[in-house]
Design an enzyme around this catalytic site. Structure first.
Site, PDB file in Angstrom:
ATOM      1  N   ASP A 106      -4.345  26.198  32.910  1.00 18.72           N
ATOM      2  CA  ASP A 106      -4.021  25.163  33.546  1.00 18.72           C
ATOM      3  C   ASP A 106      -4.191  23.676  33.381  1.00 18.72           C
ATOM      4  OD1 ASP A 106      -6.640  25.394  34.195  1.00 18.72           O
ATOM      5  OD2 ASP A 106      -6.592  24.998  36.098  1.00 18.72           O
ATOM      6  N   HIS A 163     -15.506  22.621  29.101  1.00 20.02           N
ATOM      7  CA  HIS A 163     -15.330  24.253  29.441  1.00 20.02           C
ATOM      8  C   HIS A 163     -14.870  25.217  28.612  1.00 20.02           C
ATOM      9  CE1 HIS A 163     -17.439  22.659  33.265  1.00 20.02           C
ATOM     10  NE2 HIS A 163     -16.408  21.785  33.377  1.00 20.02           N
ATOM     11  N   ASP A 164     -13.309  24.980  28.498  1.00 17.28           N
ATOM     12  CA  ASP A 164     -12.309  25.755  28.317  1.00 17.28           C
ATOM     13  C   ASP A 164     -12.533  26.327  26.851  1.00 17.28           C
ATOM     14  OD1 ASP A 164     -11.810  26.110  30.799  1.00 17.28           O
ATOM     15  OD2 ASP A 164     -10.040  24.865  30.916  1.00 17.28           O
ATOM     16  N   PHE A 182     -15.369  26.249  39.884  1.00 13.41           N
ATOM     17  CA  PHE A 182     -13.712  25.984  40.180  1.00 13.41           C
ATOM     18  C   PHE A 182     -12.561  26.755  40.265  1.00 13.41           C
ATOM     19  CE2 PHE A 182      -9.315  24.317  39.453  1.00 13.41           C
ATOM     20  CZ  PHE A 182      -9.196  23.657  40.477  1.00 13.41           C
ATOM     21  N   ASN A 183     -12.467  27.615  38.972  1.00  8.91           N
ATOM     22  CA  ASN A 183     -11.615  28.606  38.654  1.00  8.91           C
ATOM     23  C   ASN A 183     -11.675  29.812  39.534  1.00  8.91           C
ATOM     24  OD1 ASN A 183     -10.230  26.990  36.663  1.00  8.91           O
ATOM     25  ND2 ASN A 183     -11.527  28.074  35.084  1.00  8.91           N
ATOM     26  N   ASP A 205      -8.768  22.400  28.981  1.00  7.95           N
ATOM     27  CA  ASP A 205      -7.638  23.588  28.507  1.00  7.95           C
ATOM     28  C   ASP A 205      -6.837  22.958  27.303  1.00  7.95           C
ATOM     29  OD1 ASP A 205      -7.070  25.337  31.290  1.00  7.95           O
ATOM     30  OD2 ASP A 205      -7.576  23.034  32.010  1.00  7.95           O
ATOM     31  N   ASN A 213      -5.627  23.134  38.335  1.00  6.98           N
ATOM     32  CA  ASN A 213      -6.038  21.591  38.019  1.00  6.98           C
ATOM     33  C   ASN A 213      -5.051  20.692  38.819  1.00  6.98           C
ATOM     34  OD1 ASN A 213      -8.712  22.176  36.696  1.00  6.98           O
ATOM     35  ND2 ASN A 213      -7.647  22.285  34.731  1.00  6.98           N
TER      36      ASN A 213
END
Ligand code: BDR
Ligand code: CA
Length: 310
Positions: free
Chosen positions: A10, A239-240, A165-166, A15, A39
């Site tokens: 997303d 993060h991703d 969040f996810n 990402d 997002n």
């Protein structure tokens, strides 16, 4: 032999780096990208995926749009972190790549069907598309080697005190995917908060000196600025791409095999991930959960991947 990967995302600042790492790492064969609302709206996340693949010169990887809202909840984009278009900061050039005409679930099915070996499904957004795929094509899961998800946390959350969040965005999807019983790895905030986009990191990425690195630095400056305001962190956690690093280099991210459950209810706990690290619930382990990352190796990997792009 390379690792076939499908990336569901997303984009979203971090990402983007997951896409670039997957496309630029020699061990990863990125077969398809699917997008999900998270997002930002699905229109924004899909547009952003096209933009960042176009500018990095990532061709031959179909990009298909998936779910525009979570399974049962309303979409709640993270504009305070990612901006109104989910990719605040740089001016976005017009993408040269089009969206694949197939809906995401069909692209996932076709990618699995076409693969001669099982595919790693990496998900860096809410798990809506993956839950819908498992529900719609239960006979096609044999080609999924593993699902690696950025989401959750062994500790506190970021969307709410207990939910990442996810996971918070679509807890029903996360719970369904975990319950499906496929090999599942969770890379949560407890690990992703170790990889911070510090000033030194930005300097090294800028020094790569290509179009992708210059755009990436603009993304990170924006991401750092919103993290400073929203979380009081001067350097944002990237993060991703940790999911991709874990897939590409065994041992770079450490995991434990443990019990993972996703909370669906509670006053403030929807989306909280219960990771039973000490086995107090006496339930069988059902997930690999990341506990640590080799930070220096992670950044080297990402920088090397960006170097191979436009
Ligand atoms: C996750 O939420 C999103 O904002 C990021 O892209 C990442 O996938 C971190 O909690
Ligand atoms: Ca994401």
């Amino acid at each position: 032999m390379t690792i076939p990967v499908l990336l569901d995302c997303d984009p979203g600042h971090d990402d983007v780096f997951a896409i670039w790492l997957a496309a630029g790492h020699p061990e990863i064969d990125l077969r398809a990208i699917t997008t999900v609302g998270g997002n930002g709206t699905l229109a924004h996340t899909t547009h952003n995926a096209r933009v960042v693949c176009s500018l990095a010169g990532i061709t031959g990887v179909p990009i298909a749009a998936g779910a525009d809202h979570p399974l049962v909840r309303a979409l709640n984009p993270a504009a305070h972190i990612h901006g109104a278009n989910a990719l605040g900061g740089p001016r976005l050039p017009e993408p040269t790549l089009d969206t694949d005409p197939r809906p995401a679930l069909e692209l996932i099915r076709d990618t699995l069907d076409a693969a001669t070996e099982p595919v790693v499904v990496i998900a860096t957004g809410p798990l809506t598309n993956i839950a819908l795929f498992l529900r719609s094509f239960p006979d096609r899961t044999g080609k999924i080697r593993e699902i690696v998800w950025m989401g959750g946390s062994t500790g506190r959350g970021n969307a709410t005190p207990y939910a990442e969040f996810n996971s918070w965005a679509d807890p029903e999807a996360a719970a369904a995917v975990v319950a499906a019983g496929l090999p599942f790895t969770m890379v949560g905030l407890n690990v992703t908060h170790q990889v911070l986009a510090t000033a030194e990191v930005l300097e090294r990425i800028a020094a790569i000196g290509n179009r992708t690195s210059a755009f990436g630095v603009e993304l990170l400056r924006f991401f750092n600025s919103t993290y400073e305001v929203a979380e009081g962190m001067p350097a944002a956690p990237l993060h991703d791409p940790v999911t991709v690093a874990l897939t590409a280099v065994p041992g770079l991210v450490q995991t434990v095999h443990t019990r993972l459950d996703v909370e669906l209810t509670g006053t403030e706990t929807a989306g909280a991930t219960s990771v039973d690290l000490h086995g107090t619930l006496r339930r069988p382990p059902n997930a690999h959960v990341a506990t640590n990352v080799d930070v220096a190796a992670f950044w080297r990997l990402l920088e090397d991947a960006i170097r191979t792009l436009n």
